[in-house]
Motif scaffolding. Structure first.
Motif, PDB file in Angstrom:
ATOM      1  N   SER A   2       0.840  -1.188   0.000  1.00  0.00           N
ATOM      2  CA  SER A   2       0.000   0.000   0.000  1.00  0.00           C
ATOM      3  C   SER A   2       0.881   1.246   0.000  1.00  0.00           C
ATOM      4  O   SER A   2       2.096   1.175   0.241  1.00  0.00           O
ATOM      5  N   ILE A   3       0.268   2.392  -0.251  1.00  0.00           N
ATOM      6  CA  ILE A   3       1.012   3.658  -0.235  1.00  0.00           C
ATOM      7  C   ILE A   3       1.613   3.902   1.150  1.00  0.00           C
ATOM      8  O   ILE A   3       2.774   4.302   1.270  1.00  0.00           O
ATOM      9  N   VAL A   4       0.839   3.622   2.191  1.00  0.00           N
ATOM     10  CA  VAL A   4       1.324   3.826   3.563  1.00  0.00           C
ATOM     11  C   VAL A   4       2.533   2.929   3.834  1.00  0.00           C
ATOM     12  O   VAL A   4       3.535   3.368   4.407  1.00  0.00           O
ATOM     13  N   GLU A   5       2.455   1.668   3.389  1.00  0.00           N
ATOM     14  CA  GLU A   5       3.581   0.766   3.612  1.00  0.00           C
ATOM     15  C   GLU A   5       4.802   1.193   2.802  1.00  0.00           C
ATOM     16  O   GLU A   5       5.936   1.108   3.272  1.00  0.00           O
ATOM     17  N   ARG A   6       4.598   1.680   1.580  1.00  0.00           N
ATOM     18  CA  ARG A   6       5.725   2.153   0.773  1.00  0.00           C
ATOM     19  C   ARG A   6       6.406   3.344   1.448  1.00  0.00           C
ATOM     20  O   ARG A   6       7.631   3.450   1.450  1.00  0.00           O
ATOM     21  N   ILE A   7       5.607   4.232   2.015  1.00  0.00           N
ATOM     22  CA  ILE A   7       6.169   5.381   2.731  1.00  0.00           C
ATOM     23  C   ILE A   7       6.943   4.890   3.951  1.00  0.00           C
ATOM     24  O   ILE A   7       8.070   5.324   4.203  1.00  0.00           O
ATOM     25  N   HIS A   9       8.316   1.935   4.408  1.00  0.00           N
ATOM     26  CA  HIS A   9       9.511   1.249   3.898  1.00  0.00           C
ATOM     27  C   HIS A   9      10.601   2.260   3.550  1.00  0.00           C
ATOM     28  O   HIS A   9      11.764   2.106   3.933  1.00  0.00           O
ATOM     29  N   SER A  10      10.248   3.308   2.819  1.00  0.00           N
ATOM     30  CA  SER A  10      11.217   4.319   2.383  1.00  0.00           C
ATOM     31  C   SER A  10      11.779   5.121   3.545  1.00  0.00           C
ATOM     32  O   SER A  10      12.990   5.362   3.615  1.00  0.00           O
ATOM     33  N   TYR A  52      14.932  11.391  -8.353  1.00  0.00           N
ATOM     34  CA  TYR A  52      13.768  11.820  -9.121  1.00  0.00           C
ATOM     35  C   TYR A  52      14.194  12.427 -10.463  1.00  0.00           C
ATOM     36  O   TYR A  52      13.701  12.045 -11.523  1.00  0.00           O
TER      37      TYR A  52
END
Length: 147
Positions: A2-7, A9-10, A52
């Motif tokens: 999910s987006i929350v998990e990706r955040i 993780h990062s 980026y």
């Protein structure tokens, strides 16, 4: 993920990378933790911005399906990324730590080698821990559902 998990993780990756880099530099240099911490936060921020910008430009050059990129193109991609990052961060590190460009180069190469190994290990461990947590949650839900 999910987006929350990706955040998550990062952010965890970057926090640990900065922490371990500062510890490593503190062991191998005579700089104060405060100076190293500030420098590594600046370097990590530059790396995120460079990531980026670089990938946007690289995608303009290497058009087409990303999954079909050759091994050679991927090696070129990471090599150019790291060389570009070194060109940007060596003068910054030299300035912030008041060292010569050569000393900054040696320190930055050390950090780059460490980060490369660290990111590999971090993602390997994260993936295994994530799979374990998901499996445990699934088993827990199955047990609760059979009550």
């Amino acid at each position: 993920m999910s987006i929350v998990e990706r955040i998550f993780h990062s952010v965890l990756l970057e926090v640990l990378a900065v922490t371990f880099s500062v510890i490593g530099l503190a062991i191998f240099t005579d700089h104060k933790i405060e100076a190293l911490s500030g420098t590594m936060i600046v370097i990590a921020t530059i790396a995120m911005v460079w990531n980026y910008i670089y990938n946007w430009f690289f995608d303009q050059f290497a058009k087409g399906d990303k999954l079909s990129r050759s091994f050679g193109l991927r090696i070129m991609h990471v090599t150019l990324f790291e060389v570009g990052l070194l060109v940007i961060t060596i003068p910054v590190m030299a300035y912030l730590l008041a060292v010569s460009l050569w000393q900054a180069f040696i320190m930055d190469i050390g950090v780059t080698i460490f980060i490369t190994i660290y990111v590999f290990i971090y993602n390997l461990v994260y993936d295994h821990v994530r799979a374990y947590v998901i499996q445990r949650r699934s088993q827990s839900l199955t047990c609760e559902g059979s009550r």
